[in-house]
Design an enzyme around this catalytic site. Structure first.
Site, PDB file in Angstrom:
ATOM      1  N   ASP A 130      32.069  32.179  49.263  1.00 14.29           N
ATOM      2  CA  ASP A 130      32.976  33.055  48.525  1.00 14.29           C
ATOM      3  C   ASP A 130      32.350  33.410  47.188  1.00 14.29           C
ATOM      4  O   ASP A 130      31.134  33.578  47.100  1.00 14.29           O
ATOM      5  CB  ASP A 130      34.328  32.334  48.340  1.00 14.29           C
ATOM      6  CG  ASP A 130      35.506  33.272  48.299  1.00 14.29           C
ATOM      7  OD1 ASP A 130      35.660  33.975  47.287  1.00 14.29           O
ATOM      8  OD2 ASP A 130      36.282  33.306  49.268  1.00 14.29           O
ATOM      9  N   HIS A 162      38.524  33.958  43.000  1.00 12.57           N
ATOM     10  CA  HIS A 162      38.884  34.004  44.415  1.00 12.57           C
ATOM     11  C   HIS A 162      38.414  32.752  45.165  1.00 12.57           C
ATOM     12  O   HIS A 162      39.174  32.132  45.919  1.00 12.57           O
ATOM     13  CB  HIS A 162      38.278  35.261  45.036  1.00 12.57           C
ATOM     14  CG  HIS A 162      38.749  35.564  46.416  1.00 12.57           C
ATOM     15  ND1 HIS A 162      38.063  35.144  47.538  1.00 12.57           N
ATOM     16  CD2 HIS A 162      39.821  36.257  46.870  1.00 12.57           C
ATOM     17  CE1 HIS A 162      38.695  35.562  48.620  1.00 12.57           C
ATOM     18  NE2 HIS A 162      39.773  36.245  48.245  1.00 12.57           N
ATOM     19  N   ASN A 253      42.828  42.564  55.442  1.00 14.89           N
ATOM     20  CA  ASN A 253      44.054  43.050  54.805  1.00 14.89           C
ATOM     21  C   ASN A 253      44.225  44.553  55.007  1.00 14.89           C
ATOM     22  O   ASN A 253      44.532  45.287  54.078  1.00 14.89           O
ATOM     23  CB  ASN A 253      44.029  42.738  53.302  1.00 14.89           C
ATOM     24  CG  ASN A 253      43.921  41.265  53.025  1.00 14.89           C
ATOM     25  OD1 ASN A 253      44.314  40.432  53.843  1.00 14.89           O
ATOM     26  ND2 ASN A 253      43.385  40.916  51.868  1.00 14.89           N
ATOM     27  N   SER A 317      42.855  36.100  52.999  1.00 12.85           N
ATOM     28  CA  SER A 317      41.942  35.182  52.321  1.00 12.85           C
ATOM     29  C   SER A 317      42.606  33.841  52.052  1.00 12.85           C
ATOM     30  O   SER A 317      41.945  32.804  52.004  1.00 12.85           O
ATOM     31  CB  SER A 317      41.473  35.782  50.992  1.00 12.85           C
ATOM     32  OG  SER A 317      40.523  36.786  51.185  1.00 12.85           O
TER      33      SER A 317
END
Length: 485
Positions: A130, A162, A253, A317
């Site tokens: 990530d 994130h 998404n 996520s």
């Protein structure tokens, strides 16, 4: 990726109860005998002495600060407010520590019950690929192992938030502050494959996956994606899975949409995870498709964030690391990646969504670790052995071998069944909903593999290749690959 919906910082950990007498004054019909405990900030020694003279009891006389804490009648405290040698008089309120929060997602998938049963993930390794992980976050530091930068940043520290958020969902420490993760004592490893702007290249991600596999880590958690994939990325996912890594990826998404699972989630050897909200509905943003294997909480999830803080984010996520933490729990207990994958699906809870939305169902950590059937836990007649497990599709790879006269596709597949009662494998080639070719193979035992060629004379355009595996009890699993001639 995810959308930031609400910020809650550690600066809000302490909450003061009690008001300021200096700001509001002391009024009303209180008797002279009513007493309060106040902090008196004085401007001179005369002010200090005035506070001490009014006090029935001196609670604290600070050494360096010009403050006296004392108990006195309310009227005396009010009188001190008018003394020119006194800066302020305020009631001495109460400070409360902010206890550890149990995020709704951890509660919903019964990870907290697993913790109470002694399952912590200790001994397992989770690679968070990530934006990095904050190495000194108080809820992550004790669980943090190695890290490597693939983004060109030069450090694997998280400059975005994130990755730190995902790490906390998967494996935040179970302590007296902040939050708790699905797993609590696995080792987190940070592969910084995304820059601080939240983006990275296919090559960076593939290199991170290769690194995690070469290190022998148990789980790779990929809360990232793209609308299309590359052969290099697929090769990396296959390499990791073939070397014993459970690869978990967010579905994307792009919702509301149909058949829109992103990559790498759409690859056969990745576990694609969709997102649910607190009411068990599909999150409006969640991508869907036949590749979905599990659903997990992803709407408004509270977790760790950069700066030693905590934040609430939404996205698939957030769903992905719920499953990653659960996979680590199973692999810490000795499961292989394939066994962990099957167990997570076989024990998932049916929450009434379509298979394209929930896959096998909502993640149920307690059931997975206990070997329950994932329905409601009160069947009472299966001895806790999980009942009749559905078969699983381990791999489906379709290659285009078309020529001028034929649309032709070569399908390689492998399937398995925990109960050892495989029955048949059927492949169908369809175009615009019509079947143009098919092949059926009888199988048995706990695993099988094979190759089939499907074709259409003078065919062209886009086709779906669908594999359906069935066991002797009639349980099935299906996967579809879209190809073009």
């Amino acid at each position: 990726m995810s959308d930031k919906t609400m910020g809650i910082s550690r600066r809000n950990v302490l909450k003061i109860a009690g008001g300021s007498i200096a700001g509001a004054g002391i009024v009303g019909s209180a008797s002279a005998n009513d007493r309060v405990e106040v902090n008196v900030g004085f401007a001179s020694q005369r002010g200090r002495q005035a506070a001490l003279d009014k006090a029935d009891e001196t609670v604290r006389d600070f050494d360096s600060l010009d403050i006296v804490t004392a108990k006195m009648p309310k009227q005396a405290a009010e009188g001190l407010r008018n003394n020119p040698n006194v800066r302020y008089v305020e009631e001495n309120g109460t400070v409360h520590a902010h206890a550890q929060t149990l995020p709704w997602g951890i509660d919903r998938v019964d990870a907290d019950v697993a913790h109470d049963n002694g399952d912590t993930g200790s001994g397992a390794d989770i690679a968070i690929l990530d934006t990095g992980i904050q190495s000194d976050h108080p809820d992550l530091e004790a669980n943090l192992g190695e890290g490597k930068d693939f983004s060109g940043k030069g450090t694997w520290e998280d400059g975005d938030g994130h990755g730190t958020h995902c790490a906390g969902i998967a494996n935040a420490v179970n302590n007296s502050e902040g939050v708790v993760g699905v797993s609590t004592e696995a080792t987190l490893h940070a592969g910084k494959v995304l820059g601080d702007d939240g983006s990275g290249s296919f090559s960076d991600v593939a290199a991170g996956i290769e690194w995690a596999a070469d290190q022998g880590y148990d789980v790779v958690s990929l809360s990232l994606g793209a609308s299309s994939g590359t052969t290099a990325l697929r090769d990396a996912v296959d390499y990791a899975y073939e070397n014993g890594v459970l690869v978990v990826s967010s579905a994307g998404n792009s919702g509301p949409c149909n058949d829109c699972v992103g990559y790498p989630a759409a690859y056969d050897n990745a576990v694609a995870v969709s997102s649910t909200d607190e009411d068990d509905s599909l999150s409006s943003f969640s991508s869907t498709g036949s590749e979905i294997e599990l659903a997990a909480p992803g709407g408004s999830v509270y977790s760790t964030y950069v700066g030693g803080e905590y934040d609430t984010l939404s996205g698939t996520s957030m769903s992905c690391p719920h499953v990653s933490g659960a996979g680590a729990q199973l692999m810490a207990n000795g499961a292989t990646n394939a066994e962990a994958r099957d167990t997570l699906k076989n024990t998932a809870e049916d929450i009434g969504l379509s298979s394209n939305e929930q896959g096998a169902g909502l993640l149920d950590v307690e059931a997975a670790l206990a070997g329950d059937d994932g329905d409601d836990g009160d069947d009472g007649d299966d001895g806790g052995d999980g009942g009749d497990a559905a078969p699983a599709i381990d791999t489906l790879s379709v290659a285009d071998s078309s020529n001028g006269g034929w649309a032709r596709f070569d399908a390689d597949w492998s399937v398995s069944d925990a109960d050892g009662d495989l029955s048949s494998v059927e492949l169908a080639l369809t175009q615009s909903g019509s079947t143009v070719d098919s092949a059926t193979t009888s199988v048995s035992g706990s695993s099988a593999s094979g190759s089939d060629q499907l074709e259409e004379k003078k065919g062209s355009g886009s086709y779906d290749v669908t594999l359906t595996v069935t066991d002797s009890s009639g349980n099935t699993a299906t996967r579809t690959e879209t190809v073009s001639a």
